[in-house]
Design an enzyme around this catalytic site. Structure first.
Site, PDB file in Angstrom:
ATOM      1  N   MET A   1      -3.141 -32.764  60.595  1.00 32.95           N
ATOM      2  CA  MET A   1      -3.587 -32.547  59.763  1.00 32.95           C
ATOM      3  C   MET A   1      -2.182 -33.073  58.883  1.00 32.95           C
ATOM      4  SD  MET A   1      -1.946 -29.019  58.488  1.00 32.95           S
ATOM      5  CE  MET A   1      -1.772 -28.323  60.329  1.00 32.95           C
ATOM      6  N   PRO A   2      -3.080 -34.915  58.327  1.00 33.81           N
ATOM      7  CA  PRO A   2      -1.896 -35.153  57.638  1.00 33.81           C
ATOM      8  C   PRO A   2      -1.451 -34.773  56.580  1.00 33.81           C
ATOM      9  CG  PRO A   2      -4.335 -36.223  57.726  1.00 33.81           C
ATOM     10  CD  PRO A   2      -3.761 -34.553  58.055  1.00 33.81           C
ATOM     11  N   TYR A   3      -0.057 -34.890  56.167  1.00 34.80           N
ATOM     12  CA  TYR A   3       0.929 -34.757  54.574  1.00 34.80           C
ATOM     13  C   TYR A   3       1.558 -35.799  54.342  1.00 34.80           C
ATOM     14  CZ  TYR A   3       4.788 -32.884  52.170  1.00 34.80           C
ATOM     15  OH  TYR A   3       5.433 -32.471  50.895  1.00 34.80           O
TER      16      TYR A   3
END
Length: 69
Positions: A1-3
């Protein structure tokens, strides 16, 4: 889950340009890391040029000097 947190100066970036940034960052995560775009978060923060410095100067002052030359 990239931010992904993108910080830019608040110098009239259009909604269309912001959408392109979000799209481009998401596409990069999908292409390079095979991430799911549905769980890739992109936040754009607009920073006043008074609060952004390069070297010893505020970007506001650098822009003023550049426009005088």
């Amino acid at each position: 889950m990239p931010y992904i947190n993108v910080k830019i100066t608040d110098e009239g970036v259009s909604n269309e340009q912001k959408q392109a940034i979000i799209r481009g960052c998401t596409e990069l995560m999908v292409k390079v890391l095979n991430k799911n775009p549905a769980t890739t978060f992109v936040v754009i923060e607009e920073v006043s040029t008074d609060n952004w410095g390069i070297g010893f100067d505020q970007v506001t002052e650098l822009r003023k000097r550049a426009s005088q030359t």
